[in-house]
Design a protein around this motif. Structure first.
Motif, PDB file in Angstrom:
ATOM      1  N   SER A 150       0.827  -1.207   0.000  1.00  0.00           N
ATOM      2  CA  SER A 150       0.000   0.000   0.000  1.00  0.00           C
ATOM      3  C   SER A 150       0.859   1.255   0.000  1.00  0.00           C
ATOM      4  O   SER A 150       0.538   2.247  -0.668  1.00  0.00           O
ATOM      5  N   SER A 151       1.982   1.242   0.724  1.00  0.00           N
ATOM      6  CA  SER A 151       2.889   2.386   0.722  1.00  0.00           C
ATOM      7  C   SER A 151       3.535   2.563  -0.649  1.00  0.00           C
ATOM      8  O   SER A 151       3.691   3.686  -1.139  1.00  0.00           O
ATOM      9  N   THR A 152       3.927   1.461  -1.266  1.00  0.00           N
ATOM     10  CA  THR A 152       4.529   1.526  -2.595  1.00  0.00           C
ATOM     11  C   THR A 152       3.554   2.093  -3.614  1.00  0.00           C
ATOM     12  O   THR A 152       3.922   2.929  -4.450  1.00  0.00           O
ATOM     13  N   VAL A 153       2.306   1.657  -3.552  1.00  0.00           N
ATOM     14  CA  VAL A 153       1.290   2.166  -4.473  1.00  0.00           C
ATOM     15  C   VAL A 153       1.041   3.652  -4.223  1.00  0.00           C
ATOM     16  O   VAL A 153       0.875   4.436  -5.161  1.00  0.00           O
ATOM     17  N   ILE A 192       9.940  -1.454   0.734  1.00  0.00           N
ATOM     18  CA  ILE A 192       9.285  -0.398  -0.038  1.00  0.00           C
ATOM     19  C   ILE A 192      10.203   0.088  -1.153  1.00  0.00           C
ATOM     20  O   ILE A 192       9.776   0.241  -2.313  1.00  0.00           O
ATOM     21  N   ILE A 193      11.463   0.329  -0.835  1.00  0.00           N
ATOM     22  CA  ILE A 193      12.428   0.760  -1.846  1.00  0.00           C
ATOM     23  C   ILE A 193      12.523  -0.278  -2.962  1.00  0.00           C
ATOM     24  O   ILE A 193      12.551   0.059  -4.157  1.00  0.00           O
ATOM     25  N   LEU A 194      12.568  -1.547  -2.587  1.00  0.00           N
ATOM     26  CA  LEU A 194      12.667  -2.623  -3.572  1.00  0.00           C
ATOM     27  C   LEU A 194      11.449  -2.638  -4.498  1.00  0.00           C
ATOM     28  O   LEU A 194      11.590  -2.744  -5.734  1.00  0.00           O
ATOM     29  N   LEU A 195      10.246  -2.499  -3.928  1.00  0.00           N
ATOM     30  CA  LEU A 195       9.046  -2.543  -4.759  1.00  0.00           C
ATOM     31  C   LEU A 195       8.872  -1.271  -5.592  1.00  0.00           C
ATOM     32  O   LEU A 195       8.334  -1.330  -6.695  1.00  0.00           O
TER      33      LEU A 195
END
Length: 228
Positions: free
Chosen positions: A64-67, A210-213
């Motif tokens: 959800s944070s990545t989106v 998160i960085i990876l996604l």
């Protein structure tokens, strides 16, 4: 240097769904269904004891944070709300399967284990969706709100992710344990232990994931279209 271009609200845009949002949505739906099953095992992480469902739930936080970072806060909020669909369908299917008579060829110990894992009290069934909705929407809100303060650099995204996850997971624990177990036994030590474990895992696991996604999303979607 920014980890991602300015978020594009894919939920309000016309045209096909981006590759990253399509893949993240599938993964997100799977995590909503498996989290409750994994929660039946407690794992020891050094001095911390935590129910294993937290790993699936932290993936929900990460996705959800990545989106929110790549497609905007509104799209991330919609993803959280749409997550109720696979969650509800899985609950209905579990109830249906539990109500059907078992085969006489199924060993009694297997049936007992199956029913132990998948049967839940009404309070737990109520607590799960409420804690899920409140905490994940809160995570998206905090993550997006901190954008101006922490920025979009790699370090900034990691800081935002860690803070949003730690706060939202603390709220998740408070809601779930209070609704599910308050009045049945003293919950103070359980609350403190689970919050400590989730805050620690939020600090260690969430930021790099998160960085990876985000990087994966950029690779899947390619560079943003240049305005003409």
């Amino acid at each position: 240097m920014s980890t991602a271009p300015a978020p594009r609200d894919a939920a309000s845009a016309s045209g096909p769904l981006s590759r990253s949002l399509f893949i993240f949505s599938i993964l997100y739906g799977g995590m909503t269904c498996i989290a409750g099953v994994l929660a039946f095992k407690q794992v020891a992480l050094g001095p911390l004891a935590v129910e294993a469902g937290i790993f699936a739930f932290l993936m929900l936080v990460v996705i959800s944070s990545t989106v929110a970072q790549t497609h905007g806060q509104a799209t991330a909020n919609r993803l959280v709300l749409f997550g109720f669909i696979p969650l509800a369908v899985s609950v209905i299917l579990i109830a249906l399967v539990l109500s059907l008579p078992p085969s006489d060829k199924m060993p009694a110990e297997n049936l007992s284990a199956f029913e132990t894992v998948l049967s839940q009290t009404p309070r737990i069934m109520l607590a799960g969706p409420i804690a899920y909705g409140v905490s994940l929407l809160l995570n998206v809100k905090i993550f997006a709100a901190l954008r101006g303060a922490a920025g979009d650099s790699g370090v900034g995204v990691m800081i935002r992710g860690a803070i949003a996850s730690a706060l939202s997971q603390s709220v998740d624990t408070l809601i779930f344990i209070t609704i599910a177990f308050y009045g049945e036994f003293p919950i103070g030590s359980l609350l403190a232990g689970q919050m400590l474990a989730k805050i620690a895992l939020s600090a260690v696991l969430v930021p790099p994931l998160i960085i990876l996604l985000v990087k994966l999303a950029r690779r899947l979607d390619g560079p943003p279209a240049t305005a003409r």
